[in-house]
Design an enzyme around this catalytic site. Structure first.
Site, PDB file in Angstrom:
ATOM      1  N   ASN A 189       0.874  -1.182   0.000  1.00 27.65           N
ATOM      2  CA  ASN A 189       0.000   0.000   0.000  1.00 27.65           C
ATOM      3  C   ASN A 189       0.907   1.227   0.000  1.00 27.65           C
ATOM      4  O   ASN A 189       1.494   1.560   1.029  1.00 27.65           O
ATOM      5  CB  ASN A 189      -0.884  -0.037   1.259  1.00 27.65           C
ATOM      6  CG  ASN A 189      -1.740   1.200   1.401  1.00 27.65           C
ATOM      7  OD1 ASN A 189      -1.854   2.006   0.475  1.00 27.65           O
ATOM      8  ND2 ASN A 189      -2.343   1.372   2.565  1.00 27.65           N
ATOM      9  N   TRP A 190       1.006   1.860  -1.163  1.00 27.83           N
ATOM     10  CA  TRP A 190       1.946   2.983  -1.282  1.00 27.83           C
ATOM     11  C   TRP A 190       1.365   4.290  -0.735  1.00 27.83           C
ATOM     12  O   TRP A 190       2.033   5.305  -0.723  1.00 27.83           O
ATOM     13  CB  TRP A 190       2.383   3.134  -2.749  1.00 27.83           C
ATOM     14  CG  TRP A 190       3.215   1.971  -3.236  1.00 27.83           C
ATOM     15  CD1 TRP A 190       3.695   0.932  -2.488  1.00 27.83           C
ATOM     16  CD2 TRP A 190       3.658   1.714  -4.583  1.00 27.83           C
ATOM     17  NE1 TRP A 190       4.411   0.063  -3.273  1.00 27.83           N
ATOM     18  CE2 TRP A 190       4.408   0.506  -4.564  1.00 27.83           C
ATOM     19  CE3 TRP A 190       3.502   2.383  -5.807  1.00 27.83           C
ATOM     20  CZ2 TRP A 190       4.992  -0.030  -5.714  1.00 27.83           C
ATOM     21  CZ3 TRP A 190       4.086   1.841  -6.957  1.00 27.83           C
ATOM     22  CH2 TRP A 190       4.821   0.649  -6.901  1.00 27.83           C
ATOM     23  N   LYS A 191       0.112   4.269  -0.350  1.00 27.37           N
ATOM     24  CA  LYS A 191      -0.561   5.443   0.240  1.00 27.37           C
ATOM     25  C   LYS A 191      -0.313   6.690  -0.618  1.00 27.37           C
ATOM     26  O   LYS A 191      -0.198   6.586  -1.832  1.00 27.37           O
ATOM     27  CB  LYS A 191      -0.094   5.647   1.687  1.00 27.37           C
ATOM     28  CG  LYS A 191      -0.218   4.382   2.531  1.00 27.37           C
ATOM     29  CD  LYS A 191      -0.082   4.651   3.989  1.00 27.37           C
ATOM     30  CE  LYS A 191      -0.054   3.335   4.738  1.00 27.37           C
ATOM     31  NZ  LYS A 191      -0.098   3.471   6.166  1.00 27.37           N
ATOM     32  N   HIS A 208      -9.566   1.048   4.801  1.00 27.13           N
ATOM     33  CA  HIS A 208      -8.310   1.238   5.536  1.00 27.13           C
ATOM     34  C   HIS A 208      -8.581   2.155   6.730  1.00 27.13           C
ATOM     35  O   HIS A 208      -9.381   3.083   6.636  1.00 27.13           O
ATOM     36  CB  HIS A 208      -7.250   1.847   4.605  1.00 27.13           C
ATOM     37  CG  HIS A 208      -5.880   1.796   5.191  1.00 27.13           C
ATOM     38  ND1 HIS A 208      -5.471   2.689   6.153  1.00 27.13           N
ATOM     39  CD2 HIS A 208      -4.850   0.956   4.991  1.00 27.13           C
ATOM     40  CE1 HIS A 208      -4.223   2.379   6.517  1.00 27.13           C
ATOM     41  NE2 HIS A 208      -3.824   1.332   5.814  1.00 27.13           N
ATOM     42  N   GLU A 249      -7.011   4.524   7.905  1.00 27.40           N
ATOM     43  CA  GLU A 249      -6.785   5.950   7.642  1.00 27.40           C
ATOM     44  C   GLU A 249      -8.003   6.568   6.969  1.00 27.40           C
ATOM     45  O   GLU A 249      -8.331   7.735   7.194  1.00 27.40           O
ATOM     46  CB  GLU A 249      -5.510   6.130   6.796  1.00 27.40           C
ATOM     47  CG  GLU A 249      -4.268   5.862   7.635  1.00 27.40           C
ATOM     48  CD  GLU A 249      -3.064   5.344   6.867  1.00 27.40           C
ATOM     49  OE1 GLU A 249      -3.030   5.451   5.625  1.00 27.40           O
ATOM     50  OE2 GLU A 249      -2.139   4.817   7.532  1.00 27.40           O
ATOM     51  N   GLU A 286      -5.563  -5.292  10.368  1.00 31.39           N
ATOM     52  CA  GLU A 286      -4.524  -4.302  10.615  1.00 31.39           C
ATOM     53  C   GLU A 286      -4.796  -3.578  11.936  1.00 31.39           C
ATOM     54  O   GLU A 286      -5.554  -2.584  11.951  1.00 31.39           O
ATOM     55  CB  GLU A 286      -4.503  -3.264   9.489  1.00 31.39           C
ATOM     56  CG  GLU A 286      -4.238  -3.823   8.120  1.00 31.39           C
ATOM     57  CD  GLU A 286      -3.619  -2.774   7.208  1.00 31.39           C
ATOM     58  OE1 GLU A 286      -2.509  -3.019   6.740  1.00 31.39           O
ATOM     59  OE2 GLU A 286      -4.228  -1.721   6.999  1.00 31.39           O
ATOM     60  N   GLY A 294       2.326   1.802  10.863  1.00 29.23           N
ATOM     61  CA  GLY A 294       3.297   2.892  10.765  1.00 29.23           C
ATOM     62  C   GLY A 294       4.016   3.203  12.064  1.00 29.23           C
ATOM     63  O   GLY A 294       4.676   4.240  12.172  1.00 29.23           O
ATOM     64  N   SER A 332       3.200  -2.622  10.303  1.00 28.30           N
ATOM     65  CA  SER A 332       4.663  -2.632  10.492  1.00 28.30           C
ATOM     66  C   SER A 332       5.313  -3.962  10.094  1.00 28.30           C
ATOM     67  O   SER A 332       6.251  -4.408  10.749  1.00 28.30           O
ATOM     68  CB  SER A 332       5.017  -2.250  11.937  1.00 28.30           C
ATOM     69  OG  SER A 332       4.598  -0.924  12.197  1.00 28.30           O
ATOM     70  N   GLY A 370       2.732  -1.207   4.336  1.00 21.88           N
ATOM     71  CA  GLY A 370       2.847   0.213   4.016  1.00 21.88           C
ATOM     72  C   GLY A 370       4.304   0.588   3.829  1.00 21.88           C
ATOM     73  O   GLY A 370       4.898   0.381   2.766  1.00 21.88           O
ATOM     74  N   GLY A 371       4.915   1.082   4.896  1.00 21.02           N
ATOM     75  CA  GLY A 371       6.281   1.630   4.843  1.00 21.02           C
ATOM     76  C   GLY A 371       7.291   0.742   4.121  1.00 21.02           C
ATOM     77  O   GLY A 371       8.030   1.214   3.253  1.00 21.02           O
TER      78      GLY A 371
END
Ligand code: PEP
Length: 262
Positions: free
Chosen positions: A10-12, A103, A105, A175, A181, A221, A242-243
């Site tokens: 997920n490159w957000k 998600h 977010e 998640e 994150g 993470s 993500g990261g």
């Protein structure tokens, strides 16, 4: 039954077109030596403006069968006066096979509700794409012992009215919000316990067949150092990352380690 793992990045709201292409090409370069049977299903979710750039790097070398594109969100309506939104058909037209929905977010910053996520899941499946439905608890909910109830409620709402066949082809990402994150991963046994609980909810609302088929990923993470333990658990079918998906070396290492566990 054995479920083919999904490793999804997920490159957000990151990466301009050239950066997205560079990262995609690095992954494509890595997978070229492996067959689709050897690899997990690899999905990348660029921001909307980079989907076409990434798509332009997918060719007839066989990468289309190994490397898939996802949108990070969509609207449930097919068209109309919804400024700033994109439809399932638009995501499909841009080359996407998957769409991430719900998600945390989006739930937190854009007030997305369970009802909206259910409408999106229905629209995605009706459009022939695969939803990756996210769920997860806050730290406060976990500390108050509300994790299972909260997540079971999110899953029941997201799957409401879906057929057994549609549920079977969908994916869920568990998640925990406190792990996203933050660098803190959920203990692999605990993630597996929650995921097994989610699978049980799927069985209750649909069938044993749907529960056996649906892929349930862990997200929060995930790193190259954590993936092997996570993937060794009975109910964890992959990862939403993500990261660590934003850097070619860490994303490729996660794919490589997952593949070698197969
Ligand atoms: C995510 O946002 O879906 C996620 C899991 O992020 P990270 O891997 O950075 O925790």
């Amino acid at each position: 039954m054995s479920r083919k793992p999904i490793i999804a990045g997920n490159w957000k709201m990151n990466l301009l077109q050239e950066e997205a292409k560079e990262l995609f090409l690095a992954v494509k370069g890595y997978i070229k030596d492996y067959t689709k049977e050897q690899l997990p299903i690899i999905v990348v979710a660029p921001t909307f403006t980079s989907i076409a750039a990434v798509e332009s790097c997918r060719c007839n070398c066989g990468c289309r069968e190994k490397l898939f594109t996802s949108a990070q969100n969509c609207h449930w309506e097919s068209k109309g006066a919804y400024t700033g939104e994109i439809s399932v058909e638009m995501a499909k037209d841009a080359g996407c096979d998957y769409i991430i929905i719900g998600h945390s977010e989006r739930r937190q910053y854009f007030s997305e509700t369970d009802e909206m996520i259910n409408k999106k899941a229905k629209a995605i499946l009706a459009g022939g794409l695969i939803p990756i439905i996210c769920c997860g608890e806050t730290l406060e909910q976990r500390e108050a012992g509300e994790t299972d109830n909260h997540i079971a409620g999110q899953i029941r709402a997201a799957l409401d009215g879906l057929s057994e066949e549609d549920i079977a082809k969908s994916a869920i990402a568990y998640e925990p919000i406190w792990a996203i994150g933050t660098g803190k991963t959920c203990d692999a046994d605990e993630a597996n316990r929650v995921i097994a609980m989610i699978r049980n909810v799927v069985k209750e609302v649909s069938s044993a067949k749907a529960a056996d088929s649906i892929r349930i990923l862990y997200g929060g993470s995930v790193k190259p150092e954590t993936i092997e333990e996570q993937m060794s658990k009975s109910d964890i079918d992959g990862a939403l990352i993500g990261g660590a998906s934003l850097k070619a070396d860490s994303f490729i290492s996660i794919i490589d380690k997952t593949m070698k566990l197969n």
